[in-house]
Design a protein around this motif. Structure first.
Motif, PDB file in Angstrom:
ATOM      1  N   ASP A  75      -6.072  18.975  -5.661  1.00 39.58           N
ATOM      2  CA  ASP A  75      -5.072  18.250  -6.462  1.00 39.58           C
ATOM      3  C   ASP A  75      -3.985  17.632  -5.596  1.00 39.58           C
ATOM      4  OD1 ASP A  75      -6.240  18.706  -8.926  1.00 39.58           O
ATOM      5  OD2 ASP A  75      -5.111  20.538  -9.316  1.00 39.58           O
ATOM      6  N   PHE A  76      -3.928  18.065  -4.338  1.00 36.00           N
ATOM      7  CA  PHE A  76      -2.882  17.590  -3.429  1.00 36.00           C
ATOM      8  C   PHE A  76      -3.479  16.694  -2.334  1.00 36.00           C
ATOM      9  CE2 PHE A  76      -1.574  21.399  -5.522  1.00 36.00           C
ATOM     10  CZ  PHE A  76      -0.248  21.197  -5.822  1.00 36.00           C
ATOM     11  N   GLY A  77      -4.713  16.239  -2.584  1.00 40.14           N
ATOM     12  CA  GLY A  77      -5.323  15.289  -1.658  1.00 40.14           C
ATOM     13  C   GLY A  77      -6.155  15.921  -0.556  1.00 40.14           C
ATOM     14  N   ARG A  78      -6.342  17.234  -0.579  1.00 40.39           N
ATOM     15  CA  ARG A  78      -7.188  17.861   0.430  1.00 40.39           C
ATOM     16  C   ARG A  78      -8.650  17.745  -0.009  1.00 40.39           C
ATOM     17  NH1 ARG A  78      -5.140  17.874   5.073  1.00 40.39           N
ATOM     18  NH2 ARG A  78      -6.833  19.262   5.660  1.00 40.39           N
ATOM     19  N   ASP A 110       0.839  -1.200   0.000  1.00 42.13           N
ATOM     20  CA  ASP A 110       0.000   0.000   0.000  1.00 42.13           C
ATOM     21  C   ASP A 110       0.872   1.247   0.000  1.00 42.13           C
ATOM     22  OD1 ASP A 110      -1.970  -1.829   0.296  1.00 42.13           O
ATOM     23  OD2 ASP A 110      -2.571  -1.227   2.329  1.00 42.13           O
ATOM     24  N   LEU A 111       0.271   2.312  -0.454  1.00 44.72           N
ATOM     25  CA  LEU A 111       0.971   3.595  -0.420  1.00 44.72           C
ATOM     26  C   LEU A 111       0.404   4.438   0.719  1.00 44.72           C
ATOM     27  CD1 LEU A 111       2.885   5.714  -1.756  1.00 44.72           C
ATOM     28  CD2 LEU A 111       0.877   6.516  -3.016  1.00 44.72           C
ATOM     29  N   ILE A 112       1.305   4.966   1.537  1.00 44.82           N
ATOM     30  CA  ILE A 112       0.879   5.911   2.579  1.00 44.82           C
ATOM     31  C   ILE A 112       1.445   7.277   2.224  1.00 44.82           C
ATOM     32  CG2 ILE A 112       1.069   6.558   5.011  1.00 44.82           C
ATOM     33  CD1 ILE A 112       1.390   3.756   5.766  1.00 44.82           C
ATOM     34  N   ALA A 116      -1.704  14.107   3.494  1.00 42.31           N
ATOM     35  CA  ALA A 116      -2.470  15.064   2.684  1.00 42.31           C
ATOM     36  C   ALA A 116      -2.303  16.436   3.332  1.00 42.31           C
ATOM     37  CB  ALA A 116      -3.943  14.686   2.650  1.00 42.31           C
ATOM     38  N   PRO A 117      -1.762  17.447   2.668  1.00 43.12           N
ATOM     39  CA  PRO A 117      -1.465  17.453   1.242  1.00 43.12           C
ATOM     40  C   PRO A 117      -0.118  16.806   0.893  1.00 43.12           C
ATOM     41  CG  PRO A 117      -0.843  19.565   2.197  1.00 43.12           C
ATOM     42  CD  PRO A 117      -1.440  18.752   3.313  1.00 43.12           C
ATOM     43  N   SER A 118      -0.077  16.227  -0.306  1.00 39.78           N
ATOM     44  CA  SER A 118       1.152  15.698  -0.904  1.00 39.78           C
ATOM     45  C   SER A 118       1.180  16.091  -2.372  1.00 39.78           C
ATOM     46  CB  SER A 118       1.153  14.169  -0.881  1.00 39.78           C
ATOM     47  OG  SER A 118       1.716  13.659   0.295  1.00 39.78           O
ATOM     48  N   TRP A 119       2.355  16.011  -2.938  1.00 37.87           N
ATOM     49  CA  TRP A 119       2.545  16.328  -4.362  1.00 37.87           C
ATOM     50  C   TRP A 119       1.548  15.573  -5.243  1.00 37.87           C
ATOM     51  CZ3 TRP A 119       5.837  13.252  -8.014  1.00 37.87           C
ATOM     52  CH2 TRP A 119       5.953  13.886  -9.268  1.00 37.87           C
ATOM     53  N   VAL A 120       1.189  16.179  -6.351  1.00 38.04           N
ATOM     54  CA  VAL A 120       0.066  15.714  -7.173  1.00 38.04           C
ATOM     55  C   VAL A 120       0.214  14.325  -7.787  1.00 38.04           C
ATOM     56  CG1 VAL A 120      -0.621  18.066  -7.803  1.00 38.04           C
ATOM     57  CG2 VAL A 120       0.976  16.858  -9.264  1.00 38.04           C
ATOM     58  N   SER A 121       1.423  13.811  -7.929  1.00 37.89           N
ATOM     59  CA  SER A 121       1.563  12.585  -8.738  1.00 37.89           C
ATOM     60  C   SER A 121       1.723  11.275  -7.971  1.00 37.89           C
ATOM     61  CB  SER A 121       2.738  12.727  -9.722  1.00 37.89           C
ATOM     62  OG  SER A 121       2.400  13.656 -10.722  1.00 37.89           O
ATOM     63  N   TYR A 122       2.015  11.349  -6.661  1.00 39.31           N
ATOM     64  CA  TYR A 122       2.197  10.074  -5.952  1.00 39.31           C
ATOM     65  C   TYR A 122       0.933   9.205  -6.045  1.00 39.31           C
ATOM     66  CZ  TYR A 122       5.777  12.828  -3.397  1.00 39.31           C
ATOM     67  OH  TYR A 122       6.817  13.645  -3.037  1.00 39.31           O
ATOM     68  N   ALA A 123      -0.212   9.808  -5.757  1.00 45.21           N
ATOM     69  CA  ALA A 123      -1.442   9.019  -5.706  1.00 45.21           C
ATOM     70  C   ALA A 123      -1.870   8.532  -7.100  1.00 45.21           C
ATOM     71  CB  ALA A 123      -2.557   9.822  -5.034  1.00 45.21           C
ATOM     72  N   PRO A 124      -1.847   9.384  -8.135  1.00 45.34           N
ATOM     73  CA  PRO A 124      -2.201   8.859  -9.464  1.00 45.34           C
ATOM     74  C   PRO A 124      -1.288   7.720  -9.913  1.00 45.34           C
ATOM     75  CG  PRO A 124      -2.288  11.253  -9.481  1.00 45.34           C
ATOM     76  CD  PRO A 124      -1.723  10.854  -8.154  1.00 45.34           C
ATOM     77  N   GLN A 125      -0.015   7.796  -9.564  1.00 44.09           N
ATOM     78  CA  GLN A 125       0.881   6.684  -9.926  1.00 44.09           C
ATOM     79  C   GLN A 125       0.408   5.396  -9.262  1.00 44.09           C
ATOM     80  OE1 GLN A 125       4.985   7.685  -8.990  1.00 44.09           O
ATOM     81  NE2 GLN A 125       5.176   9.012 -10.780  1.00 44.09           N
ATOM     82  N   ILE A 157      -4.348   3.236  -1.612  1.00 46.03           N
ATOM     83  CA  ILE A 157      -3.735   4.489  -1.157  1.00 46.03           C
ATOM     84  C   ILE A 157      -4.327   4.883   0.185  1.00 46.03           C
ATOM     85  CG2 ILE A 157      -3.356   6.934  -1.723  1.00 46.03           C
ATOM     86  CD1 ILE A 157      -4.129   6.070  -4.693  1.00 46.03           C
ATOM     87  N   HIS A 158      -3.472   5.157   1.147  1.00 42.38           N
ATOM     88  CA  HIS A 158      -3.937   5.666   2.446  1.00 42.38           C
ATOM     89  C   HIS A 158      -3.429   7.083   2.631  1.00 42.38           C
ATOM     90  CE1 HIS A 158      -5.412   1.794   3.824  1.00 42.38           C
ATOM     91  NE2 HIS A 158      -4.383   1.299   3.170  1.00 42.38           N
ATOM     92  N   TRP A 159      -4.346   8.020   2.513  1.00 37.70           N
ATOM     93  CA  TRP A 159      -3.988   9.410   2.781  1.00 37.70           C
ATOM     94  C   TRP A 159      -4.049   9.624   4.290  1.00 37.70           C
ATOM     95  CZ3 TRP A 159      -2.575  12.923  -0.887  1.00 37.70           C
ATOM     96  CH2 TRP A 159      -2.939  12.686  -2.211  1.00 37.70           C
ATOM     97  N   ILE A 160      -3.074  10.295   4.840  1.00 39.84           N
ATOM     98  CA  ILE A 160      -3.171  10.695   6.254  1.00 39.84           C
ATOM     99  C   ILE A 160      -3.328  12.207   6.265  1.00 39.84           C
ATOM    100  CG2 ILE A 160      -2.134  10.645   8.533  1.00 39.84           C
ATOM    101  CD1 ILE A 160      -0.459   8.290   7.723  1.00 39.84           C
ATOM    102  N   SER A 161      -4.487  12.639   6.722  1.00 36.40           N
ATOM    103  CA  SER A 161      -4.761  14.070   6.694  1.00 36.40           C
ATOM    104  C   SER A 161      -3.900  14.787   7.734  1.00 36.40           C
ATOM    105  CB  SER A 161      -6.246  14.292   6.981  1.00 36.40           C
ATOM    106  OG  SER A 161      -6.519  15.665   6.869  1.00 36.40           O
ATOM    107  N   THR A 162      -3.212  15.830   7.320  1.00 37.86           N
ATOM    108  CA  THR A 162      -2.406  16.621   8.255  1.00 37.86           C
ATOM    109  C   THR A 162      -3.156  17.913   8.566  1.00 37.86           C
ATOM    110  OG1 THR A 162      -1.217  17.809   6.538  1.00 37.86           O
ATOM    111  CG2 THR A 162      -0.277  15.712   7.271  1.00 37.86           C
ATOM    112  N   ARG A 163      -2.621  18.677   9.531  1.00 34.93           N
ATOM    113  CA  ARG A 163      -3.360  19.865   9.968  1.00 34.93           C
ATOM    114  C   ARG A 163      -2.508  21.120   9.840  1.00 34.93           C
ATOM    115  NH1 ARG A 163      -4.446  19.163  15.584  1.00 34.93           N
ATOM    116  NH2 ARG A 163      -5.997  20.803  15.324  1.00 34.93           N
ATOM    117  N   TYR A 164      -3.196  22.202   9.551  1.00 40.87           N
ATOM    118  CA  TYR A 164      -2.537  23.514   9.490  1.00 40.87           C
ATOM    119  C   TYR A 164      -1.769  23.775  10.787  1.00 40.87           C
ATOM    120  CZ  TYR A 164      -2.132  28.606   9.562  1.00 40.87           C
ATOM    121  OH  TYR A 164      -1.661  29.882   9.673  1.00 40.87           O
ATOM    122  N   GLU A 165      -2.418  23.455  11.915  1.00 44.05           N
ATOM    123  CA  GLU A 165      -1.814  23.715  13.226  1.00 44.05           C
ATOM    124  C   GLU A 165      -0.502  22.942  13.408  1.00 44.05           C
ATOM    125  OE1 GLU A 165      -4.968  22.962  12.680  1.00 44.05           O
ATOM    126  OE2 GLU A 165      -5.922  24.861  13.228  1.00 44.05           O
TER     127      GLU A 165
END
Ligand code: GLU
Length: 433
Positions: free
Chosen positions: A369-372, A118-120, A123-132, A140-148
């Motif tokens: 586009d960056f997973g948000r 699996d890909l971890i 979010a946000p991450s660069w636009v191409s990791y997930a489409p690849q 695909i497992h996005w881990i949502s990050t926080r502004y804080e």
């Protein structure tokens, strides 16, 4: 007898995918410019700076190099990269564990193909990791990050995802200084992530393509804390201004040689080898000289001053945005304007960027586009639309330890300041209830 056309079978993994967001916004901005429209190109993250003269000269004198090279890359370049790794991180790597490819983007795709897991990604991450990953049918497992948290992945967030299913094979890609946020990890944060990754045997691809563009030259790598499980990724595109040269590299730990070899199998059956003249020229880039060191310092101080200035301009207009610590991106969050966007029927970051482009000519990419989430009004602004050659020449006139001031930025990076002004004016012009 009529012959029917054969039924077309599209690989279902490709359904819903179009041209990559960064490439598409660049093509679109260029088309608009060709039509005579006034566009400030803050979409594609391309370095504005020229390739250092010594590296260009090395390319000129290598133009006659015409033969295919080994799939893993030119030995002299792999040695220069291994040396550079020791100098920078104090980690010794065998040149045999360095592989060169036609852009780190291609190497990342080949890695994801070779590694069955699996890909971890944060979010946000660069636009191409997930489409690849999607093209290859990986989960695909996005881990949502926080502004804080500066949009940075936290060790406990990684722990949580690994804990539930500890035996699953996983590849995690982290990128720092970050595209799209410009923020980066401290050594301590990297150590905490490394501890979790080690415990759960997560293979880490550490995308450090912007490492040399840490604005204070203080970049640290997770490879220092998790040498046995980290693949380092770098290249010439960003710090050396050579995106179009398409040269990327991976540095493997010894115990992932099986993965290195699997990648070389795929490479040998697909791209064969990376451009020979470019590899010869890259040796000069990784060997370094005083000119390159000076070039790097000037790039950094221009990007630092410019990033801080546009951050302050947007903050003053009520936008939530962190000051970048590296690279040439900021990741503003316009959510404070959500109610006013709604009055214009703007319900997503994609629509927000569309409308901004239409109204102001400023091209940026939506956070989606960056997973948000679509409904979050974040965006990436690549502050690169200026003449990097002129800006470098201007920086050379400044005392070595001085940051470029407002006058410098207006003179050499005026389009970026103009873009920030257009955005703030646009926000002021939003309807009120
Ligand atoms: N890395 C750059 C970006 O994010 C451009 C290269 C690419 O996406 O292929 O804009």
């Amino acid at each position: 007898m009529s012959r029917n056309m054969p039924t077309v079978h599209l690989n279902p993994n490709l359904e819903g995918l179009g041209i990559s967001a960064t490439v598409a916004i660049n093509d679109r901005s260029n088309r608009m410019l060709a039509e005579g429209k006034d566009v400030i190109k803050l979409g594609l993250g391309e370095s504005p700076f020229p390739v250092p003269t010594s590296v260009v000269e090395a390319l000129k004198s290598s133009a006659h190099e015409k033969s295919y090279l080994e799939v893993k890359g030119l030995p002299a370049l792999r040695e220069a990269v291994a040396d550079h790794h020791v100098r920078t991180f104090g980690i010794t790597r065998d040149p045999a564990d360095v592989i060169i490819g036609p852009g780190s983007k291609e190497l990342m795709f080949v890695l994801q193909l070779a590694y069955h897991g699996d890909l971890i990604i944060p979010a946000p991450s660069w636009v191409s990791y997930a489409p690849q990953a999607k093209i290859l049918g990986r989960d695909i497992h996005w881990i949502s990050t926080r502004y804080e948290n500066d949009w940075l992945l936290q060790a406990d967030e990684l722990e949580q995802i690994c804990f539930d299913d500890p035996d699953r094979a996983r590849l995690m890609i982290i990128n720092y200084p970050s595209n799209p946020t410009g923020r980066t990890y401290t050594s301590e944060q990297l150590k905490d992530l490394a501890d979790v990754a080690r415990r759960h045997r997560v293979v880490v691809l550490s995308d450090e393509i912007y490492g040399k563009l840490h604005h204070d030259g203080m970049h640290r790598s997770i490879v220092e804390h998790y040498p046995e499980g980290t693949i380092f990724s770098g290249g010439l595109s960003k710090w050396c201004g050579a995106g179009g040269w398409r040269l990327g590299l991976f540095v493997f730990p010894e115990n992932l040689r099986w993965l290195r070899d699997a990648m070389l199998t795929v490479g040998s059956e697909t791209y064969t080898s990376t451009s020979s003249p470019i590899q010869h020229a890259a040796v000069a880039a990784f060997r370094y000289d005083d000119e390159i060191e000076e070039y790097l310092q000037d790039e950094r101080r221009i990007l630092k001053a410019l990033g801080a200035t546009i951050t302050e301009m947007l903050q003053a207009a009520g936008v939530r945005v962190k000051c970048p610590q590296g690279a040439f991106y900021i990741f503003p969050d316009f959510s404070a304007f959500a109610d006013r966007f709604a009055l214009w029927g703007i319900s997503s970051s994609a629509k927000m960027c569309e409308k901004l482009l239409e109204d102001t000519g400023v091209a940026i990419l939506p956070g989606s586009d960056f997973g948000r989430p679509d409904s979050e009004f974040t965006a990436r602004l690549a502050y690169v639309d200026f003449d990097g050659s002129k800006a470098l020449a201007g920086a050379r006139q400044l005392p070595a330890d001085q940051l470029p001031g407002q006058e410098f930025l207006m003179r050499y990076c005026g389009r970026i300041i103009d873009a920030a002004q257009r955005i703030t004016k646009w926000l002021e012009s939003l309807p009120r209830q």
